[in-house]
Design a protein around this motif. Structure first.
Motif, mmCIF file in Angstrom:
data_model
loop_
_atom_site.group_PDB
_atom_site.id
_atom_site.type_symbol
_atom_site.label_atom_id
_atom_site.label_comp_id
_atom_site.label_asym_id
_atom_site.label_seq_id
_atom_site.Cartn_x
_atom_site.Cartn_y
_atom_site.Cartn_z
ATOM 1 N N PRO A 85 -46.341 23.098 -40.192
ATOM 2 C CA PRO A 85 -45.134 22.409 -39.725
ATOM 3 C C PRO A 85 -44.552 23.144 -38.519
ATOM 4 C CG PRO A 85 -45.033 22.879 -42.091
ATOM 5 C CD PRO A 85 -46.167 23.672 -41.532
ATOM 6 N N LEU A 86 -44.219 22.395 -37.479
ATOM 7 C CA LEU A 86 -43.644 22.976 -36.268
ATOM 8 C C LEU A 86 -42.263 22.394 -36.018
ATOM 9 C CD1 LEU A 86 -46.709 23.023 -33.843
ATOM 10 C CD2 LEU A 86 -45.911 24.799 -35.411
ATOM 11 N N LYS A 93 -43.811 22.881 -23.934
ATOM 12 C CA LYS A 93 -44.571 24.091 -23.610
ATOM 13 C C LYS A 93 -44.651 25.032 -24.809
ATOM 14 C CE LYS A 93 -40.512 26.375 -21.523
ATOM 15 N NZ LYS A 93 -40.321 27.383 -22.574
ATOM 16 N N ASP A 94 -43.579 25.066 -25.626
ATOM 17 C CA ASP A 94 -43.602 25.904 -26.820
ATOM 18 C C ASP A 94 -44.616 25.381 -27.831
ATOM 19 O OD1 ASP A 94 -41.390 27.430 -25.823
ATOM 20 O OD2 ASP A 94 -40.068 25.801 -26.447
ATOM 21 N N LEU A 95 -44.611 24.065 -28.038
ATOM 22 C CA LEU A 95 -45.563 23.454 -28.961
ATOM 23 C C LEU A 95 -46.995 23.627 -28.461
ATOM 24 C CD1 LEU A 95 -43.597 20.169 -29.736
ATOM 25 C CD2 LEU A 95 -43.888 22.121 -31.274
ATOM 26 N N ALA A 96 -47.177 23.515 -27.159
ATOM 27 C CA ALA A 96 -48.514 23.675 -26.586
ATOM 28 C C ALA A 96 -49.043 25.089 -26.806
ATOM 29 C CB ALA A 96 -48.488 23.339 -25.098
ATOM 30 N N ALA A 102 -53.246 28.104 -32.716
ATOM 31 C CA ALA A 102 -53.663 27.700 -34.058
ATOM 32 C C ALA A 102 -55.022 26.996 -34.086
ATOM 33 C CB ALA A 102 -52.610 26.779 -34.671
ATOM 34 N N GLU A 103 -55.436 26.424 -32.977
ATOM 35 C CA GLU A 103 -56.705 25.692 -32.883
ATOM 36 C C GLU A 103 -56.828 24.621 -33.963
ATOM 37 O OE1 GLU A 103 -59.795 28.623 -32.865
ATOM 38 O OE2 GLU A 103 -59.334 29.309 -30.838
ATOM 39 N N PRO A 104 -55.933 23.646 -33.970
ATOM 40 C CA PRO A 104 -55.973 22.590 -34.988
ATOM 41 C C PRO A 104 -56.979 21.503 -34.641
ATOM 42 C CG PRO A 104 -54.153 22.200 -33.508
ATOM 43 C CD PRO A 104 -54.788 23.500 -33.068
ATOM 44 N N GLU A 105 -57.319 20.719 -35.658
ATOM 45 C CA GLU A 105 -58.197 19.565 -35.479
ATOM 46 C C GLU A 105 -57.391 18.281 -35.286
ATOM 47 O OE1 GLU A 105 -61.757 19.419 -36.032
ATOM 48 O OE2 GLU A 105 -61.816 21.611 -35.987
ATOM 49 N N LEU A 106 -56.169 18.254 -35.808
ATOM 50 C CA LEU A 106 -55.377 17.027 -35.875
ATOM 51 C C LEU A 106 -53.919 17.376 -35.658
ATOM 52 C CD1 LEU A 106 -54.771 14.014 -36.880
ATOM 53 C CD2 LEU A 106 -54.774 14.984 -39.199
ATOM 54 N N ILE A 107 -53.195 16.475 -35.005
ATOM 55 C CA ILE A 107 -51.744 16.585 -34.933
ATOM 56 C C ILE A 107 -51.142 15.304 -35.490
ATOM 57 C CG2 ILE A 107 -51.703 15.788 -32.520
ATOM 58 C CD1 ILE A 107 -49.155 17.480 -32.156
ATOM 59 N N VAL A 108 -50.139 15.455 -36.342
ATOM 60 C CA VAL A 108 -49.381 14.332 -36.894
ATOM 61 C C VAL A 108 -47.969 14.476 -36.361
ATOM 62 C CG1 VAL A 108 -48.737 13.072 -38.967
ATOM 63 C CG2 VAL A 108 -50.807 14.479 -38.961
ATOM 64 N N ASP A 118 -49.591 14.695 -24.894
ATOM 65 C CA ASP A 118 -50.557 15.048 -23.845
ATOM 66 C C ASP A 118 -50.497 16.526 -23.477
ATOM 67 O OD1 ASP A 118 -51.807 12.617 -23.689
ATOM 68 O OD2 ASP A 118 -50.524 11.838 -22.094
ATOM 69 N N PRO A 119 -49.320 17.147 -23.301
ATOM 70 C CA PRO A 119 -49.309 18.597 -23.044
ATOM 71 C C PRO A 119 -49.935 19.413 -24.170
ATOM 72 C CG PRO A 119 -47.175 17.637 -22.493
ATOM 73 C CD PRO A 119 -47.969 16.568 -23.170
#
Length: 514
Positions: A85-86, A93-96, A102-108, A118-119
Motif C-alpha cells: 500500500p502506498l 515522482k515519489d510513487l515512481a 519495489a519492482e512490482p508486477e502490477l499496480i492497482v 505513466d510516470p
C-alpha cells in the motif's frame, strides 16, 4: 511446517464460524459483509492467477479507503503475493521512486490518481499490468483493466504460507529521509491484535472503528482492517481526505465506538463548534503519530466525555507498543509498555539506561517487528539488532514505568504524524528562481504540535514573496511536507565547514527571534 496465512485469520474464520453475514465494512452508506469481502478476495485471487502473478511477486496499491482496498490487500496476501500500500498523498515522482525500488508486477490504483500511472510505468519496467478501480476514460502505456472487468470467481484456495513468510510491505521514510520497504510477516497483524487491540482497547465484535489515518499507514491499517477484522467488528471507511467536519458527520451518522486520530486532528476538532455530546457513541479515542500534548489530551477528554489513549508505534513495529490505557491515562506521556512488548533506553554507547527520568534512546522488542528493510542491509543492521528495534526517539522512563517523549536524534520532522525530510523540502525551496538558500526545521506551534518551518535567503537582486513561494510549494509537494511558516532571512547560521546549524534556527524560533 506451521501453515498460517494472515488473510485467512482476518477473514475466512468469520465466514467458517457462521459470521459471514456480519457487517465488515460501512462505506458511503453501503454495507459489505464478511462473505462479500471473501467473494471479492476470490475475484482478486482469480485475476492474479490469470495474469501470471504468483507467490513473492509485488503489487502496488494506490487506493482510497474503501472495500476494494480490503479485497486487494487480503486477496494478494491470501495468494502469497506481496501487497504494497502506498500513500495517496504522494506526488507522482515519489510513487515512481518507490515503484522502481519495489519492482512490482502490477499496480492497482484508484481512478482519481490515474495521471500518476505513466510516470510510475516509466520508472518501473517490471510493471506488466494495471488495474484501475473505476473507469478512467483514457489510454495508458499499458491498457488497464478496471475493477468492473474482474469477474466473480469460484472459491480460491489459501496459499500454504507460514507465520514467518513475508506478507506485505509498508514504505517508511524512517529517519533517513529515503523511502524504505518495511517487510512484515504473516504473523505480525495478529500480534498487534493480540497485544494492543485485545488488551489495551478490549475490542469486541460490537465495536465500530473510525480512523482519520488512512489504510496505507501502519496506524490506519491496524485501526481500519486488522483490529475490526480480527474481532469480527465493523470498519467505517471514508475514501475522501479527512476534515474535521467530514469526520464529525461520520461520527453522527455511523456512531463509532472507537475513534483514531493524530494529535493535530484532535486539535482541529477542538477548534470546531461541535456539540459536547458529538462523540457520545465513542468509548475511547486513540492518538498516535506524534506525542499528544497534555493540554490537548485533557481538553478533548473533558469536552467529549471519554478517555484519550495516546501512544507510540512505528511502521517497523506495525502498531502501538507504548500506550495509555482505558484504566489509566497520564497526559503528556506515552503511557506504559503494551503487554507482549519490551522497551529499554540506551545511551550513546548502547549501554542500557536504568536510572528513572534519565533520557535515552528508545529501543523496543516484540512480536510484530518487521523482518527488515527491502534491499537495505546497512539500514536494517542499524535499526534491528538482536531482536530489538532502535526507534530513533529520545524518551525518559519514570519510577512507575510511564514513558515520556523528549524528541528525536535526527533532524527529521514529524508533521501530522508523518515523517518529513528537511532536505527534500529544501530542494523544492531552492529550486524557486528567487531563492538562494533554504533551511527547514521542525518547530512546535501554539498547540504543542510539530510543524514544518522554512527559512529562505533571497538571491541577489531578487525579493522573495512568501505568498508566491507558498503557491510554488503547493504545486510540487504533498500537503504534509509544505512549510506552515516561511521566514525570509539575510543569512543562515553555519559551522566553519559550511554546514547549516539547524539547532540555532530552532532556538531562534523558540525565543521568537528568527
Amino acid at each position: 511446517m506451521d501453515i498460517y496465512n494472515a488473510a485467512e485469520w482476518m477473514l475466512d474464520r468469520h465466514v467458517a464460524e457462521g459470521r459471514g453475514d456480519a457487517v465488515a465494512i460501512r462505506c458511503q452508506n453501503r454495507s459489505t459483509t464478511y462473505s462479500d469481502v471473501l467473494a471479492d478476495v476470490w475475484r482478486v485471487q482469480a485475476l492474479l492467477f490469470e495474469l501470471g502473478i504468483s507467490a513473492g511477486h509485488r503489487v502496488l496499491l494506490v487506493l482510497n479507503d474503501d472495500p476494494v482496498f480490503a479485497a486487494w490487500f487480503l486477496g494478494t496476501i491470501r495468494s502469497a503475493v506481496i501487497p504494497i500500500p502506498l500513500s495517496t498523498m504522494l506526488m507522482a515522482k515519489d510513487l515512481a521512486f518507490i515503484a522502481a525500488d519495489a519492482e512490482p508486477e502490477l499496480i492497482v490504483i484508484s481512478a482519481e490518481y490515474s495521471d500518476f500511472i505513466d510516470p510510475i510505468l516509466a520508472a518501473a519496467p517490471s510493471l506488466r499490468h494495471v488495474v484501475v478501480t473505476e473507469a478512467a476514460g483514457r489510454m495508458f502505456t499499458i491498457e488497464p483493466l478496471t475493477w468492473a472487468d474482474v469477474p466473480t470467481a469460484a472459491e480460491c484456495s489459501v496459499a500454504a504460507t507460514t507465520r514467518d513468510d513475508a506478507a506485505f510491505w509498508l514504505y517508511s521514510s524512517g529517519t533517513t529521509g529515503m523511502p524504505k520497504g518495511v517487510i512484515h510477516r504473516h504473523a505480525n497483524p495478529q500480534a498487534t491484535f493480540d497485544t494492543y487491540a485485545s488488551q489495551v482497547l478490549r475490542i469486541s465484535s460490537d465495536d465500530r472503528c473510525l480512523s482519520v489515518a488512512k489504510l496505507f499507514f501502519a496506524f490506519g491499517l491496524g485501526n481500519s482492517l486488522t483490529f475490526p477484522f480480527g474481532a469480527g467488528a465493523t470498519a467505517l471507511l471514508e475514501p475522501r481526505r479527512p476534515t474535521p467536519q467530514l469526520m464529525l458527520e461520520h461520527v453522527r451518522l455511523e456512531r463509532p465506538t472507537l475513534f483514531f486520530a493524530s494529535p493535530g486532528f484532535v486539535a482541529a476538532l477542538l477548534d470546531t463548534d461541535a456539540d459536547d455530546d458529538a462523540f457520545a457513541s465513542v468509548r475511547a479515542t486513540v492518538t498516535a503519530g506524534e506525542a499528544l500534548p497534555a493540554d490537548l489530551q485533557r481538553r478533548f477528554s473533558e469536552r467529549f466525555g471519554h478517555p484519550v489513549l495516546d501512544g507510540i508505534g512505528s511502521t517497523e513495529a506495525l502498531h502501538i507498543f507504548l500506550s495509555n490505557t482505558l484504566d489509566t491515562q497520564r497526559p503528556g506521556t506515552s503511557g506504559t509498555v503494551v503487554s507482549g512488548y519490551s522497551a529499554r533506553l540506551c545511551d550513546d554507547s548502547g549501554a542500557e539506561v536504568v536510572e528513572p527520568d534519565r533520557p535515552g534512546y528508545l529501543n523496543v522488542r516484540g512480536p510484530s517487528l518487521a523482518a527488515g528493510y527491502w534491499r537495505r542491509a546497512e539500514a536494517s543492521a542499524a535499526a534491528f539488532e538482536d531482536g530489538w528495534l532502535r526507534t530513533g526517539d529520545v524518551y525518559t522512563r519514570s519510577t512507575d514505568d510511564h514513558w515520556t517523549f523528549l524528541g528525536r536524534n535526527t533532524d527529521m520532522i514529524k508533521a501530522g504524524g508523518i515523517w518529513v525530510s528537511p532536505a527534500e523540502v529544501e530542494g523544492v525551496l531552492v529550486s524557486h528562481p528567487d531563492v538562494l538558500e533554504a533551511a527547514v526545521v521542525g518547530s512546535r506551534n501554539d498547540d504543542g504540535l510539530e510543524e514544518v518551518v522554512g527559512f529562505v535567503v533571497a538571491r541577489a537582486g531578487r525579493v522573495v514573496d512568501v505568498d508566491v513561494l507558498n503557491a510554488y510549494c503547493r504545486g510540487l509537494m504533498a500537503s504534509f511536507k509544505r512549510p506552515r511558516r516561511l521566514l525570509v532571512v539575510n543569512s543562515l547560521p553555519k559551522t566553519a565547514t559550511g554546514k547549516i546549524q539547524r539547532f540555532a534556527l530552532r532556538a531562534q524560533l523558540e525565543t521568537g527571534q528568527p
